[in-house]
Design a protein around this motif. Structure first.
Motif, PDB file in Angstrom:
ATOM      1  N   UNK A 330       0.942  -1.290   0.006  1.00  0.00           N
ATOM      2  CA  UNK A 330      -0.202   0.184  -0.066  1.00  0.00           C
ATOM      3  C   UNK A 330       0.824   1.197   0.030  1.00  0.00           C
ATOM      4  N   UNK A 331       0.424   2.054  -0.822  1.00  0.00           N
ATOM      5  CA  UNK A 331       1.144   3.404  -0.877  1.00  0.00           C
ATOM      6  C   UNK A 331       0.272   4.633  -0.859  1.00  0.00           C
ATOM      7  N   UNK A 332       0.553   5.773  -0.096  1.00  0.00           N
ATOM      8  CA  UNK A 332       0.009   6.845   0.004  1.00  0.00           C
ATOM      9  C   UNK A 332       0.784   8.138  -0.168  1.00  0.00           C
ATOM     10  N   UNK A 333       0.606   8.942  -1.133  1.00  0.00           N
ATOM     11  CA  UNK A 333       1.842   9.974  -1.347  1.00  0.00           C
ATOM     12  C   UNK A 333       0.858  11.249  -1.694  1.00  0.00           C
ATOM     13  N   UNK A 334       1.264  12.419  -0.817  1.00  0.00           N
ATOM     14  CA  UNK A 334       0.668  13.452  -1.000  1.00  0.00           C
ATOM     15  C   UNK A 334       2.048  14.608  -1.189  1.00  0.00           C
ATOM     16  N   UNK A 335       2.309  15.023  -2.356  1.00  0.00           N
ATOM     17  CA  UNK A 335       3.412  15.773  -2.444  1.00  0.00           C
ATOM     18  C   UNK A 335       3.145  17.311  -2.648  1.00  0.00           C
ATOM     19  N   UNK A 336       4.072  18.160  -1.944  1.00  0.00           N
ATOM     20  CA  UNK A 336       3.882  19.538  -1.982  1.00  0.00           C
ATOM     21  C   UNK A 336       2.835  20.120  -1.990  1.00  0.00           C
ATOM     22  N   UNK A 337       1.875  19.932  -0.584  1.00  0.00           N
ATOM     23  CA  UNK A 337       0.765  20.331  -0.382  1.00  0.00           C
ATOM     24  C   UNK A 337       1.037  21.899   0.118  1.00  0.00           C
ATOM     25  N   UNK A 338       0.222  22.841  -0.562  1.00  0.00           N
ATOM     26  CA  UNK A 338       0.030  24.203  -0.090  1.00  0.00           C
ATOM     27  C   UNK A 338      -0.976  24.736   0.047  1.00  0.00           C
ATOM     28  N   UNK A 339      -1.334  25.887   1.070  1.00  0.00           N
ATOM     29  CA  UNK A 339      -2.507  26.581   1.197  1.00  0.00           C
ATOM     30  C   UNK A 339      -2.389  27.924   0.887  1.00  0.00           C
ATOM     31  N   UNK A 340      -3.391  28.706   0.739  1.00  0.00           N
ATOM     32  CA  UNK A 340      -3.051  30.086   0.620  1.00  0.00           C
ATOM     33  C   UNK A 340      -2.675  30.641   1.822  1.00  0.00           C
ATOM     34  N   UNK A 341      -2.159  32.158   1.641  1.00  0.00           N
ATOM     35  CA  UNK A 341      -1.844  32.830   2.946  1.00  0.00           C
ATOM     36  C   UNK A 341      -2.942  33.128   3.617  1.00  0.00           C
ATOM     37  N   UNK A 342      -4.087  33.459   2.846  1.00  0.00           N
ATOM     38  CA  UNK A 342      -5.225  33.865   3.713  1.00  0.00           C
ATOM     39  C   UNK A 342      -5.908  32.937   4.650  1.00  0.00           C
ATOM     40  N   UNK A 343      -5.611  31.567   4.353  1.00  0.00           N
ATOM     41  CA  UNK A 343      -5.860  30.407   5.003  1.00  0.00           C
ATOM     42  C   UNK A 343      -4.889  30.492   6.019  1.00  0.00           C
ATOM     43  N   UNK A 344      -3.724  30.362   5.749  1.00  0.00           N
ATOM     44  CA  UNK A 344      -2.820  30.371   6.839  1.00  0.00           C
ATOM     45  C   UNK A 344      -3.171  31.667   8.122  1.00  0.00           C
TER      46      UNK A 344
END
Length: 493
Positions: A330-344
């Motif tokens: 089994x493999x799960x890969x999420x690469x380079x997740x980013x969110x907006x500065x407004x959400x941060x």
């Protein structure tokens, strides 16, 4: 003279091959009918007539039924015309209705009416009755839901998809077991869907498109086995594999009810879906690149913007009972997740936390002993309430979580002793963590965690991990044969 003899022999062979490759309209239809009948479906024809070089079939009905649902396809007329060169042209109506009824215990069965459409379809059969290839092309192929009833009442919804610039083939060979291989591609797929709550309390709509679609499938059907019992078919030798790909796409979605509303837009780069199933195992994999989502919820003060460079999921599981251990993964890969500065800024308005892209990787493999055939309906009780399989070994090939300045890595391997009432692991897991202290200092400064809780967490880390550099911790968790669990050589259980 040798050249003349050789040329004559080659010509004779070519002519003989061409003659053997001829197929008649009756042979093509008989092959199609045998295929669907062997699948366990019911085929009915009101009339079968010959009009010179054309076989005409009228009132064709194809019915498929199992314990979960029944489906009926009705075709007014099918015309199979012999082209005079060993090939047969198959002419279908521009619209073909389809009806599906699900079976729900204790309730009125949901009923869905659908319609398949085509424009400019060219469908040519060639080869022999034992080896037939169907080549097709169509400027447009469509599928739509025209009506839906739930508990006897119409449900206001619609779904429509149009595939443009389609071409491909499928080849059917029959040498005892029947094998079907296909390749297809479409330049674009456009879809739209709408739904409204019957009480008028909410509505939904979505539309979008995908470009550069491709597919390849390979299926083997053993003789004399229908598809109504998937477990029996697999045990008899059925197998299927395929891969679907696309170059990109996107959608727009809207939802509103009496409380809130949402508008969402998404785009995706290239991606693929693959699957395979046989008596031994089932595999499934999804890959999507360059995923972007932008949503606006009326009750939130800012939009939700997210992006991923890649999303991958893979699964490989054994299916059939075996006395020996079978591999799984089994493999799960999420690469380079980013969110907006407004959400941060909702929880970090001062920008104290690092906002680098986050990555999650969980990659495991191992072996397990399957104790019962997982696709046999008679084993449902053991599967849901008992122990359908037991672990033989597990390898943590990679664990990685990188986010907000911290980095967790891990690997290791365990074997399992199943002789006792509970499985006993033996082996070790290696872990490393960097940036944890700096992250806790920032969380305390932001007021997200109290100082005493941070101190307690640091003390707990000290029990399980050892310093290995500037804000770096390492730990080896051992599971020994005596049943003890050790952290860096110190027994903790």
């Amino acid at each position: 003279m040798k050249r003349l003899i050789g040329t004559a022999a080659l010509l004779t062979f070519a002519l003989a091959t061409a003659a053997r490759a001829d197929v008649t309209a009756d042979e093509v239809w008989d092959g199609i009918a045998a295929y669907y009948t062997d699948l366990g479906q019911k085929l009915e024809i009101e009339s079968r007539n010959r009009q010179d070089d054309t076989l005409v079939l009228s009132g064709v009905t194809l019915t498929s039924e199992d314990t979960a649902a029944s489906a009926t396809v009705t075709i007014d007329q099918i015309r199979l015309r012999e082209l005079g060169d060993g090939r047969v042209e198959i002419v279908l109506p521009q619209e073909i209705p389809l009806r599906v009824s699900a079976k729900v215990v204790g309730k009125s069965d949901p009923d869905v009416a659908m319609r398949m459409t085509q424009s400019g379809l060219s469908l040519i059969a060639s080869g022999t009755p034992q080896d037939l290839t169907y080549d097709f092309s169509a400027p447009s192929l469509g599928f739509a839901i025209t009506d839906m009833k739930v508990e006897g009442e119409s449900a206001p919804m619609s779904f429509n998809v149009i595939l443009s610039d389609n071409e491909g083939f499928w080849r059917v060979t029959d040498s005892g077991a029947r094998r079907i291989v296909s390749e297809m591609k479409a330049a674009k797929a456009d879809f739209e869907a709408t739904a409204t709550d019957p009480k008028g309390e909410g509505k939904f709509s979505a539309s979008g498109s995908m470009v550069g679609l491709t597919s390849q499938t390979d299926m083997t059907l053993p003789a004399g086995v229908g598809m109504n019992d998937m477990g029996a078919a697999l045990q008899a030798g059925m197998s299927i594999s395929g891969e679907f790909g696309y170059q990109g796409g996107g959608y727009v979605m809207d939802f509103a009810d009496k409380v809130d509303s949402m508008h969402s837009e998404s785009t995706v780069g290239e991606g693929a879906l693959r699957f395979a199933m046989s008596r031994q195992n089932v595999t499934y994999g999804v890959l999507s690149k360059d995923v972007r989502i932008n949503s606006q919820v009326a009750s939130l003060p800012m939009p939700i913007e997210m992006a991923l460079s890649a999303l991958a999921f893979d699964l490989d599981l054994p299916l059939s009972r075996s006395d020996s251990a079978q591999p799984f993964a089994a493999l799960l890969r999420l690469s380079d997740l980013t969110v907006s500065d407004a959400l941060w800024s909702m929880f970090d308005p001062a920008g104290q936390l690092p906002r680098d892209p986050a990555t999650l990787v969980l990659d495991i493999a191992g072996k397990a002993r399957v104790l019962t055939d997982l696709l046999d309906p008679q084993n449902a009780t053991q599967i849901t309430e008992g122990t359908p399989a037991e672990l033989d070994s597990v390898e943590l090939r990679e664990l990685r979580l990188t986010a907000v300045g911290a980095d967790l890595r891990g690997d290791g391997q365990l074997t399992f002793d199943n002789s006792g009432p509970t499985p006993r692991p033996v082996g070790a897991i290696n872990l490393s963590l960097s940036g944890a202290n700096a992250l806790m200092d920032k969380l305390v400064a932001m007021g997200l965690i109290p100082q005493d809780q941070a101190m307690g967490f640091r003390m707990m880390l000290g029990l399980f991990a050892q310093p290995a550099g500037d804000d770096m911790l390492r730990s080896q968790i051992e599971f020994r044969e005596d049943g003890g669990i050790y952290a860096n050589g110190q027994r903790i259980q």
